[in-house]
Design a protein around this motif. Structure first.
Motif, PDB file in Angstrom:
ATOM      1  N   VAL A  52       0.785  -1.069  -0.055  1.00 28.20           N
ATOM      2  CA  VAL A  52      -0.133  -0.033   0.049  1.00 28.20           C
ATOM      3  C   VAL A  52       0.732   1.284   0.002  1.00 28.20           C
ATOM      4  O   VAL A  52       2.018   1.072   0.530  1.00 28.20           O
ATOM      5  N   VAL A  53       0.315   2.328  -0.734  1.00 27.62           N
ATOM      6  CA  VAL A  53       1.320   3.331  -0.701  1.00 27.62           C
ATOM      7  C   VAL A  53       0.436   4.569   0.119  1.00 27.62           C
ATOM      8  O   VAL A  53      -0.840   4.781  -0.070  1.00 27.62           O
ATOM      9  N   VAL A  54       1.369   5.517   0.766  1.00 22.22           N
ATOM     10  CA  VAL A  54       0.395   6.318   1.647  1.00 22.22           C
ATOM     11  C   VAL A  54       0.897   7.841   1.193  1.00 22.22           C
ATOM     12  O   VAL A  54       2.321   7.896   1.133  1.00 22.22           O
ATOM     13  N   VAL A  93      -3.001   6.520 -10.294  1.00 24.34           N
ATOM     14  CA  VAL A  93      -4.172   5.557 -10.960  1.00 24.34           C
ATOM     15  C   VAL A  93      -3.490   4.214 -11.190  1.00 24.34           C
ATOM     16  O   VAL A  93      -4.230   3.233 -11.153  1.00 24.34           O
ATOM     17  N   ALA A  94      -2.291   3.970 -11.793  1.00 22.37           N
ATOM     18  CA  ALA A  94      -1.759   3.123 -12.594  1.00 22.37           C
ATOM     19  C   ALA A  94      -1.044   2.061 -11.576  1.00 22.37           C
ATOM     20  O   ALA A  94      -1.035   0.971 -11.899  1.00 22.37           O
ATOM     21  N   VAL A  95      -0.400   2.653 -10.346  1.00 22.02           N
ATOM     22  CA  VAL A  95       0.185   1.665  -9.406  1.00 22.02           C
ATOM     23  C   VAL A  95      -0.789   0.695  -9.077  1.00 22.02           C
ATOM     24  O   VAL A  95      -1.939   0.895  -8.584  1.00 22.02           O
ATOM     25  N   ASP A  96      -0.188  -0.725  -8.941  1.00 22.49           N
ATOM     26  CA  ASP A  96      -0.979  -1.713  -8.600  1.00 22.49           C
ATOM     27  C   ASP A  96      -1.136  -1.955  -7.190  1.00 22.49           C
ATOM     28  O   ASP A  96      -1.067  -3.258  -6.721  1.00 22.49           O
ATOM     29  N   LYS A  97      -1.112  -0.685  -6.378  1.00 21.63           N
ATOM     30  CA  LYS A  97      -1.350  -1.129  -5.008  1.00 21.63           C
ATOM     31  C   LYS A  97      -2.309   0.105  -4.733  1.00 21.63           C
ATOM     32  O   LYS A  97      -2.655   1.109  -5.130  1.00 21.63           O
ATOM     33  N   PRO A  98      -3.266  -0.190  -3.363  1.00 25.88           N
ATOM     34  CA  PRO A  98      -4.147   0.942  -2.849  1.00 25.88           C
ATOM     35  C   PRO A  98      -3.191   2.229  -2.530  1.00 25.88           C
ATOM     36  O   PRO A  98      -2.293   2.038  -1.920  1.00 25.88           O
ATOM     37  N   ILE A 194      -6.225   1.852   8.626  1.00 26.46           N
ATOM     38  CA  ILE A 194      -6.890   1.643   7.255  1.00 26.46           C
ATOM     39  C   ILE A 194      -5.365   1.042   6.572  1.00 26.46           C
ATOM     40  O   ILE A 194      -5.664   0.012   5.562  1.00 26.46           O
ATOM     41  N   VAL A 195      -4.527   1.643   6.779  1.00 20.94           N
ATOM     42  CA  VAL A 195      -3.012   1.242   5.866  1.00 20.94           C
ATOM     43  C   VAL A 195      -2.766  -0.262   6.539  1.00 20.94           C
ATOM     44  O   VAL A 195      -2.340  -1.199   5.336  1.00 20.94           O
ATOM     45  N   ARG A 196      -2.965  -0.600   7.538  1.00 19.11           N
ATOM     46  CA  ARG A 196      -2.601  -1.841   8.148  1.00 19.11           C
ATOM     47  C   ARG A 196      -3.553  -2.899   7.627  1.00 19.11           C
ATOM     48  O   ARG A 196      -3.269  -4.274   7.364  1.00 19.11           O
ATOM     49  N   ARG A 197      -4.664  -2.583   7.297  1.00 12.73           N
ATOM     50  CA  ARG A 197      -5.729  -3.491   6.881  1.00 12.73           C
ATOM     51  C   ARG A 197      -5.602  -3.652   5.342  1.00 12.73           C
ATOM     52  O   ARG A 197      -5.489  -4.856   5.013  1.00 12.73           O
ATOM     53  N   LEU A 198      -5.102  -2.909   4.650  1.00 11.90           N
ATOM     54  CA  LEU A 198      -5.070  -2.986   3.031  1.00 11.90           C
ATOM     55  C   LEU A 198      -3.474  -3.628   3.188  1.00 11.90           C
ATOM     56  O   LEU A 198      -3.389  -4.414   2.119  1.00 11.90           O
ATOM     57  N   ALA A 199      -2.643  -3.490   3.847  1.00 11.54           N
ATOM     58  CA  ALA A 199      -1.352  -4.237   3.753  1.00 11.54           C
ATOM     59  C   ALA A 199      -1.477  -5.674   3.911  1.00 11.54           C
ATOM     60  O   ALA A 199      -0.824  -6.346   3.566  1.00 11.54           O
ATOM     61  N   ALA A 200      -2.358  -5.781   5.095  1.00  6.25           N
ATOM     62  CA  ALA A 200      -2.497  -7.369   5.272  1.00  6.25           C
ATOM     63  C   ALA A 200      -3.542  -8.026   4.243  1.00  6.25           C
ATOM     64  O   ALA A 200      -3.879  -9.186   4.220  1.00  6.25           O
TER      65      ALA A 200
END
Length: 259
Positions: A52-54, A93-98, A194-200
């Motif tokens: 995930v990217v923040v 938009v293109a990066v394959d991470k939230p 939110i970041v932890r949830r997405l990273a997992a």
């Protein structure tokens, strides 16, 4: 934590934190910052260590937009600024991470565009979303003419774009412009959760979901980027834009003559 002048970079348990760090100018984007931000987003594609990217800003602001302080509209502010902004939006938009935008304080101009291109936008109660372009004789860019309308509709997009009215965090949340609302005190904890949830989460499924939703809702993004580039390039040559930027530098209200 690494630092590349205007940008703090931190990789923490699958989360790549990119923090704009020019608090003295409300994190206005210098060419260096814009280039580094786009490059790091592009390089995140396919990285197994990034889930995930923040995107965040230091010192109580997200970003006041492109740094136009001391810039002459006819001599130094040119289409390269547009290309830098568009490169960031395309990379988000293109990066394959939230991509999560943690927005406290002002998000204006292309700073607003970058925040709203993100997949999850968490707004602190002090956040303000502002497409201020018309105040200095320009038009919204960074894909905002598409992303804002896709999120909250034509009427609100017109209001933000034509009147350059700020939208509070509460208004942004109530209209569907952002995904989450938090107090300023709770903003870091909400973002972290939110970041932890997405990273997992399941990375392939999240990437596929992002692609599918963007394909369904941002069908006009690429044409919008090109339209904005063409329109802004023409506006950069006008007397109104020069007057708008002079007035900005002098701290006064501009007088536009349609020239």
């Amino acid at each position: 934590m690494a630092s590349d002048k205007d940008l703090q970079v931190r990789l923490d348990d699958g989360a790549l934190w990119l923090t704009m760090d020019r608090p003295d100018v409300l994190n206005a984007m210098s060419p260096t910052m814009a280039g580094d931000l786009a490059r790091l987003l592009e390089e995140a594609v396919g990285r197994d260590d990034v889930r995930v990217v923040v995107l965040a800003g230091a010192g109580g602001a997200f970003s006041a937009g492109a740094d136009i302080s001391g810039v002459d509209a006819h001599e130094r502010f040119d289409v390269r600024a547009m290309d830098a902004a568009n490169r960031i939006i395309r990379a988000v938009v293109a990066v394959d991470k939230p991509v999560v935008a943690a927005v406290g304080g002002i998000a204006a101009g292309v700073g607003c565009s970058v925040a709203l291109a993100s997949d999850i936008v968490v707004a602190g109660e002090s956040a303000t979303f502002l497409l201020a372009f018309a105040r200095i004789g320009f038009m919204p860019d960074g894909g905002a003419s598409a992303s804002v309308a896709a999120s909250i509709g034509r009427a609100r997009a017109m209001r933000m774009g034509l009147l350059a009215e700020p939208l509070s965090a509460r208004e942004a949340y109530d209209t569907g412009l952002v995904t989450h609302l938090a107090t300023d005190e709770d903003l870091p904890a909400v973002v972290e959760r939110i970041v932890r949830r997405l990273a997992a989460g399941p990375p392939l499924a999240l990437a596929a979901t992002k692609r599918a939703i963007n394909a369904a809702t941002l069908t006009e993004l690429e044409p919008a980027l090109e339209r904005e580039r063409t329109g802004q390039s023409l506006l950069m040559r006008t007397a109104d834009a020069a007057e708008g930027m002079r007035a900005f530098g002098e701290g006064r209200r501009p007088v536009f003559r349609g020239e």
